[in-house]
Design a protein around this motif. Sequence first.
Motif, short mmCIF file in Angstrom:
data_model
loop_
_atom_site.label_atom_id
_atom_site.label_comp_id
_atom_site.label_asym_id
_atom_site.label_seq_id
_atom_site.Cartn_x
_atom_site.Cartn_y
_atom_site.Cartn_z
N GLY A 31 -104.85 -66.22 -98.41
CA GLY A 31 -105.10 -67.56 -98.92
C GLY A 31 -106.57 -67.95 -98.88
N ASP A 32 -107.36 -67.29 -98.04
CA ASP A 32 -108.79 -67.57 -98.00
C ASP A 32 -109.51 -67.02 -99.23
OD1 ASP A 32 -108.28 -68.57 -95.51
OD2 ASP A 32 -109.20 -66.91 -94.42
N TYR A 33 -109.00 -65.95 -99.79
CA TYR A 33 -109.69 -65.23 -100.86
C TYR A 33 -109.03 -65.37 -102.23
CZ TYR A 33 -111.18 -63.13 -96.51
OH TYR A 33 -111.62 -62.95 -95.25
N SER A 34 -107.81 -65.84 -102.26
CA SER A 34 -107.09 -65.94 -103.52
C SER A 34 -106.11 -67.12 -103.42
CB SER A 34 -106.32 -64.64 -103.79
OG SER A 34 -105.35 -64.42 -102.79
N PRO A 35 -105.44 -67.47 -104.50
CA PRO A 35 -104.48 -68.57 -104.42
C PRO A 35 -103.40 -68.28 -103.37
CG PRO A 35 -104.89 -68.01 -106.70
CD PRO A 35 -105.57 -66.97 -105.86
N GLY A 36 -103.09 -69.28 -102.61
CA GLY A 36 -102.09 -69.13 -101.56
C GLY A 36 -102.57 -69.83 -100.31
N GLY A 37 -101.92 -69.58 -99.24
CA GLY A 37 -102.28 -70.19 -97.97
C GLY A 37 -101.05 -70.58 -97.19
N GLY A 38 -101.25 -71.47 -96.25
CA GLY A 38 -100.19 -71.84 -95.33
C GLY A 38 -99.02 -72.56 -95.99
N PHE A 39 -99.31 -73.48 -96.91
CA PHE A 39 -98.23 -74.23 -97.54
C PHE A 39 -97.32 -73.30 -98.34
CE2 PHE A 39 -96.18 -76.73 -100.77
CZ PHE A 39 -95.72 -77.82 -100.05
N GLN A 40 -97.92 -72.48 -99.17
CA GLN A 40 -97.13 -71.57 -100.00
C GLN A 40 -96.37 -70.57 -99.14
OE1 GLN A 40 -100.29 -72.38 -100.45
NE2 GLN A 40 -100.55 -73.09 -102.53
N ALA A 41 -97.01 -70.04 -98.11
CA ALA A 41 -96.34 -69.08 -97.23
C ALA A 41 -95.20 -69.74 -96.48
CB ALA A 41 -97.35 -68.48 -96.26
N GLY A 42 -95.38 -70.99 -96.04
CA GLY A 42 -94.30 -71.70 -95.35
C GLY A 42 -93.09 -71.90 -96.24
N VAL A 43 -93.33 -72.24 -97.49
CA VAL A 43 -92.22 -72.42 -98.43
C VAL A 43 -91.52 -71.09 -98.68
CG1 VAL A 43 -91.65 -73.00 -100.83
CG2 VAL A 43 -93.21 -74.45 -99.54
N ILE A 44 -92.26 -70.00 -98.80
CA ILE A 44 -91.66 -68.69 -99.04
C ILE A 44 -90.81 -68.26 -97.84
CG2 ILE A 44 -92.14 -66.25 -99.46
CD1 ILE A 44 -94.61 -67.19 -101.07
N ILE A 45 -91.30 -68.49 -96.63
CA ILE A 45 -90.50 -68.17 -95.43
C ILE A 45 -89.21 -68.98 -95.42
CG2 ILE A 45 -90.44 -68.46 -92.91
CD1 ILE A 45 -92.06 -66.10 -93.48
N ALA A 46 -89.32 -70.26 -95.72
CA ALA A 46 -88.12 -71.11 -95.76
C ALA A 46 -87.15 -70.63 -96.84
CB ALA A 46 -88.51 -72.57 -95.99
N VAL A 47 -87.68 -70.22 -97.98
CA VAL A 47 -86.82 -69.72 -99.06
C VAL A 47 -86.07 -68.47 -98.63
CG1 VAL A 47 -86.93 -68.60 -101.33
CG2 VAL A 47 -88.03 -70.79 -100.96
N ALA A 48 -86.72 -67.61 -97.85
CA ALA A 48 -86.04 -66.40 -97.37
C ALA A 48 -84.84 -66.77 -96.50
CB ALA A 48 -87.02 -65.51 -96.60
N VAL A 49 -85.00 -67.73 -95.62
CA VAL A 49 -83.89 -68.15 -94.75
C VAL A 49 -82.83 -68.88 -95.57
CG1 VAL A 49 -83.25 -69.53 -92.74
CG2 VAL A 49 -85.39 -68.25 -92.73
N ILE A 50 -83.25 -69.69 -96.52
CA ILE A 50 -82.29 -70.42 -97.37
C ILE A 50 -81.50 -69.43 -98.23
CG2 ILE A 50 -82.11 -72.02 -99.31
CD1 ILE A 50 -84.49 -73.55 -98.01
N LEU A 51 -82.16 -68.42 -98.76
CA LEU A 51 -81.44 -67.38 -99.52
C LEU A 51 -80.42 -66.69 -98.64
CD1 LEU A 51 -81.11 -65.65 -102.10
CD2 LEU A 51 -82.91 -64.17 -101.19
N TYR A 52 -80.82 -66.37 -97.41
CA TYR A 52 -79.89 -65.75 -96.46
C TYR A 52 -78.67 -66.64 -96.24
CZ TYR A 52 -78.17 -63.61 -92.16
OH TYR A 52 -77.38 -63.01 -91.22
N SER A 53 -78.90 -67.94 -96.08
CA SER A 53 -77.78 -68.84 -95.83
C SER A 53 -76.90 -69.02 -97.05
CB SER A 53 -78.28 -70.20 -95.33
OG SER A 53 -78.91 -70.89 -96.38
#
Length: 150
Positions: A31-53
Amino acid sequence: MKTDHHVILRVVAKPLIPIISLFALYVHFHGDYSPGGGFQAGVIIAVAVILYSLIFGITPAMKAVPPWFARSLSALGFIIFGAVGVWALMMGGNYLDYDALFNEEPGGHYGQHYGILFVELGVLFAVAGSMLSIFYAFAGRVTEIKDEDW
């Protein structure tokens, strides 16, 4: 005889969910060098758990990532974010002034790098924990309504 109609989804999701989580780490650390960062990564982690559920059920998901852990993760993220700002204030700078973290001259290397890393980590924890907590709150209510109505 009960048949499982979601066999293909389960087989595809098992290797896909760890890859989604790994991609979240990639998005976070680049996220420091390209688009992305903590917000996007947090949403992706949550999506992985939501997909699992959604595929394996809400109860196994709540056993894998308990609701108390999601709430604690969210709180820890807010604490980390705020602590970096307070750290900068204690070192004589402005709130979230990364140059003040290590008493460097403006444009220093360590303060900018570590300050952004800690803040983005706090954002990742806060977003992932908050998204999961919201999902668990809504999923729990739907489960209660289903159980009572049927």
